[in-house]
Write an enzyme that holds these catalytic residues in place. Structure first.
Site, PDB file in Angstrom:
ATOM      1  N   HIS A  14       2.114   1.342  -9.191  1.00 14.12           N
ATOM      2  CA  HIS A  14       0.956   2.205  -9.456  1.00 14.12           C
ATOM      3  C   HIS A  14       1.382   3.661  -9.573  1.00 14.12           C
ATOM      4  O   HIS A  14       2.332   4.113  -8.931  1.00 14.12           O
ATOM      5  CB  HIS A  14      -0.151   2.016  -8.412  1.00 14.12           C
ATOM      6  CG  HIS A  14       0.153   2.486  -7.030  1.00 14.12           C
ATOM      7  ND1 HIS A  14      -0.110   3.774  -6.603  1.00 14.12           N
ATOM      8  CD2 HIS A  14       0.666   1.842  -5.945  1.00 14.12           C
ATOM      9  CE1 HIS A  14       0.217   3.900  -5.326  1.00 14.12           C
ATOM     10  NE2 HIS A  14       0.696   2.737  -4.905  1.00 14.12           N
ATOM     11  N   ASP A  62      -0.899   6.372  -9.346  1.00 14.54           N
ATOM     12  CA  ASP A  62      -1.748   7.350  -8.655  1.00 14.54           C
ATOM     13  C   ASP A  62      -1.268   7.602  -7.235  1.00 14.54           C
ATOM     14  O   ASP A  62      -0.549   6.800  -6.632  1.00 14.54           O
ATOM     15  CB  ASP A  62      -3.204   6.889  -8.649  1.00 14.54           C
ATOM     16  CG  ASP A  62      -3.425   5.584  -7.891  1.00 14.54           C
ATOM     17  OD1 ASP A  62      -2.589   4.665  -8.033  1.00 14.54           O
ATOM     18  OD2 ASP A  62      -4.428   5.484  -7.159  1.00 14.54           O
ATOM     19  N   ASP A  94       5.128   6.506  -2.014  1.00 21.71           N
ATOM     20  CA  ASP A  94       3.937   5.701  -2.324  1.00 21.71           C
ATOM     21  C   ASP A  94       3.242   6.228  -3.572  1.00 21.71           C
ATOM     22  O   ASP A  94       2.371   7.076  -3.494  1.00 21.71           O
ATOM     23  CB  ASP A  94       2.996   5.723  -1.127  1.00 21.71           C
ATOM     24  CG  ASP A  94       1.817   4.776  -1.275  1.00 21.71           C
ATOM     25  OD1 ASP A  94       1.860   3.905  -2.152  1.00 21.71           O
ATOM     26  OD2 ASP A  94       0.854   4.929  -0.514  1.00 21.71           O
ATOM     27  N   GLU A 145      -4.917   2.619  -7.644  1.00 20.59           N
ATOM     28  CA  GLU A 145      -4.591   1.732  -6.517  1.00 20.59           C
ATOM     29  C   GLU A 145      -4.990   2.335  -5.187  1.00 20.59           C
ATOM     30  O   GLU A 145      -5.329   1.617  -4.244  1.00 20.59           O
ATOM     31  CB  GLU A 145      -3.085   1.435  -6.530  1.00 20.59           C
ATOM     32  CG  GLU A 145      -2.650   0.310  -5.589  1.00 20.59           C
ATOM     33  CD  GLU A 145      -2.386   0.750  -4.153  1.00 20.59           C
ATOM     34  OE1 GLU A 145      -2.299  -0.113  -3.263  1.00 20.59           O
ATOM     35  OE2 GLU A 145      -2.259   1.975  -3.908  1.00 20.59           O
ATOM     36  N   GLU A 146      -4.957   3.666  -5.107  1.00 19.80           N
ATOM     37  CA  GLU A 146      -5.204   4.345  -3.837  1.00 19.80           C
ATOM     38  C   GLU A 146      -6.686   4.476  -3.489  1.00 19.80           C
ATOM     39  O   GLU A 146      -7.025   4.984  -2.423  1.00 19.80           O
ATOM     40  CB  GLU A 146      -4.551   5.734  -3.846  1.00 19.80           C
ATOM     41  CG  GLU A 146      -3.030   5.719  -3.903  1.00 19.80           C
ATOM     42  CD  GLU A 146      -2.392   5.263  -2.602  1.00 19.80           C
ATOM     43  OE1 GLU A 146      -3.126   4.924  -1.659  1.00 19.80           O
ATOM     44  OE2 GLU A 146      -1.146   5.232  -2.541  1.00 19.80           O
ATOM     45  N   GLU A 201       5.756  -1.395  -4.027  1.00 21.06           N
ATOM     46  CA  GLU A 201       5.408  -0.693  -2.793  1.00 21.06           C
ATOM     47  C   GLU A 201       6.666  -0.563  -1.938  1.00 21.06           C
ATOM     48  O   GLU A 201       7.559  -1.413  -1.998  1.00 21.06           O
ATOM     49  CB  GLU A 201       4.332  -1.448  -2.003  1.00 21.06           C
ATOM     50  CG  GLU A 201       2.972  -1.498  -2.658  1.00 21.06           C
ATOM     51  CD  GLU A 201       2.237  -0.158  -2.650  1.00 21.06           C
ATOM     52  OE1 GLU A 201       2.690   0.774  -1.942  1.00 21.06           O
ATOM     53  OE2 GLU A 201       1.216  -0.040  -3.353  1.00 21.06           O
ATOM     54  N   HIS A 231       1.474   8.891   2.495  1.00 15.09           N
ATOM     55  CA  HIS A 231       0.304   9.766   2.693  1.00 15.09           C
ATOM     56  C   HIS A 231       0.558  10.911   3.676  1.00 15.09           C
ATOM     57  O   HIS A 231      -0.390  11.611   4.034  1.00 15.09           O
ATOM     58  CB  HIS A 231      -0.920   8.968   3.169  1.00 15.09           C
ATOM     59  CG  HIS A 231      -1.287   7.829   2.280  1.00 15.09           C
ATOM     60  ND1 HIS A 231      -2.385   7.026   2.525  1.00 15.09           N
ATOM     61  CD2 HIS A 231      -0.729   7.339   1.150  1.00 15.09           C
ATOM     62  CE1 HIS A 231      -2.470   6.092   1.578  1.00 15.09           C
ATOM     63  NE2 HIS A 231      -1.466   6.271   0.736  1.00 15.09           N
TER      64      HIS A 231
END
Length: 359
Positions: free
Chosen positions: A68, A70, A92, A123-124, A147, A325
């Site tokens: 992903h 985003d 991530d 995805e987030e 991931e 994050h």
């Protein structure tokens, strides 16, 4: 441009969920310049395709590498300090996605295999728009989710989750009165959820097998006549929970409130007795490491596509997921390069990933 420059540029391009177009255009251009058939699909996903020698179309195995593009919000200055590349999305999950792109470009794809790289959008956030679109476009024999797992480990499963919105409105009362304030009632509701989860988790030692509640948001407000409490709770789900029953239980903890359960994703865990896993184990061992298996307490696009495709599926990618994050998000360049080598060997492995195609 080499693999490190590819990842650095991807991290430099900001791509918070629903704003992935610039990085998608960059990836499509990069993949096209390096031998892949590339385009942006109707969901906004960046897609690149590379095939090995096709001798019989009916024998072709499609392998989807689903990453992903985003990221969550948060501006981290992009910089390299020694072996570490700092920046939002470095772990991530632009590191894993760049691994997919670089390995596919470098690999001599096995005969009768087609590799489809997908850089998904959203995805987030709860929509998972890119993965939900992709699951109806392809019927792969195997899938790798992008991931962070560390370069020497593969992830077999992710917990599920659902979110709960709670809203309680009532007339304002005196603080010395008999009626509890909305904030107190909201806290009591949350405590009942915690107690229920604690009871469910008795004698369940592994986090993957437990109900894990989190209080994501709580606030109260008043206009002087009415007062309102609003709460959002997330509950991470194990494989064996009765989800309708759990939702009913949560709603019945306060019959006077408006309670809405939404954004439901079931837990998913893949079997490890298949050609895809064997190819990864072989490749990691070739790098003089002992392979490891993991399960994760979060969710990923595996939850979205796994139930539909019902094929061998793992998550793989460089990076330490505990940095996801965070303000200190960074990835080891040397680990990233080793992950490329591992995945390259998987793509070149001539073994059958699965005997029959997925549903």
């Amino acid at each position: 441009m080499d693999a490190v420059q590819l990842l650095t540029r991807m991290v430099e391009i900001k791509s918070v969920s629903e704003n992935e177009r610039e990085v998608a255009e960059y990836l499509v251009e990069y993949m096209s310049e390096n031998g892949l058939e590339a385009h942006i699909d109707d969901a906004g996903n960046a897609v690149g395709i590379k095939s090995g020698k096709i001798t019989a179309e009916e024998q072709v195995e499609d392998l989807v590498l689903l990453g992903h593009m985003d990221t969550v919000p948060g501006d981290i200055p992009v910089r390299q300090e020694g072996d570490l590349l700092f920046g939002r999305g470095s772990v991530d999950a632009k590191g894993p996605l760049a691994t997919f792109v670089a390995a596919t470009i470098q690999a001599q794809i096995a005969e009768n295999r087609r590799v489809i790289v997908v850089g998904a959008v959203e995805e987030e956030i709860s929509t998972s728009k890119g993965a939900h679109y992709a699951k109806d476009q392809y019927s792969p024999v195997a899938c790798v989710i992008g991931e962070p797992s560390n370069w020497d480990a593969i992830t077999l499963g992710y917990k599920g989750q659902f979110l709960v919105k709670y809203r309680l409105e009532q007339e304002v009362g005196h603080t010395a009165g008999a009626n509890s304030a909305v904030g107190e009632k909201a806290v009591i509701w949350w405590q009942k959820i915690q107690e229920h989860c604690e009871s469910f988790n008795e004698e369940r030692n592994k986090l993957f097998d437990q109900l894990l509640p989190t209080l994501r948001h709580i606030q109260t407000s008043s206009d002087g006549l009415t007062e309102v409490a609003e709460v959002i709770v997330g509950i991470r789900l194990p494989l064996d929970v009765d989800i309708p029953q759990l939702k009913n239980t949560v709603c019945n903890f306060d019959e006077h409130a408006e309670i809405d359960c939404y954004s439901h994703e079931e837990a998913y865990k893949s079997d490890k007795n298949n050609g895809l896993v064997r190819a990864f184990l072989k490749s990691i061992r070739q790098q003089n490491a002992r392979p490891r298996f993991k399960t994760k307490t979060g969710t990923s696009d595996m939850n979205s596509v796994g139930p539909k495709w019902q094929c061998p599926i793992v998550a793989y990618g460089p990076g330490d997921s505990t940095l996801d994050h965070t303000p200190n998000e960074h990835i080891s360049i040397s680990e990233y390069l080793r992950a490329i080598e591992v995945l390259k060997s998987v793509l070149e492995d001539s073994g059958t990933l699965q005997q029959k195609k997925c549903k």
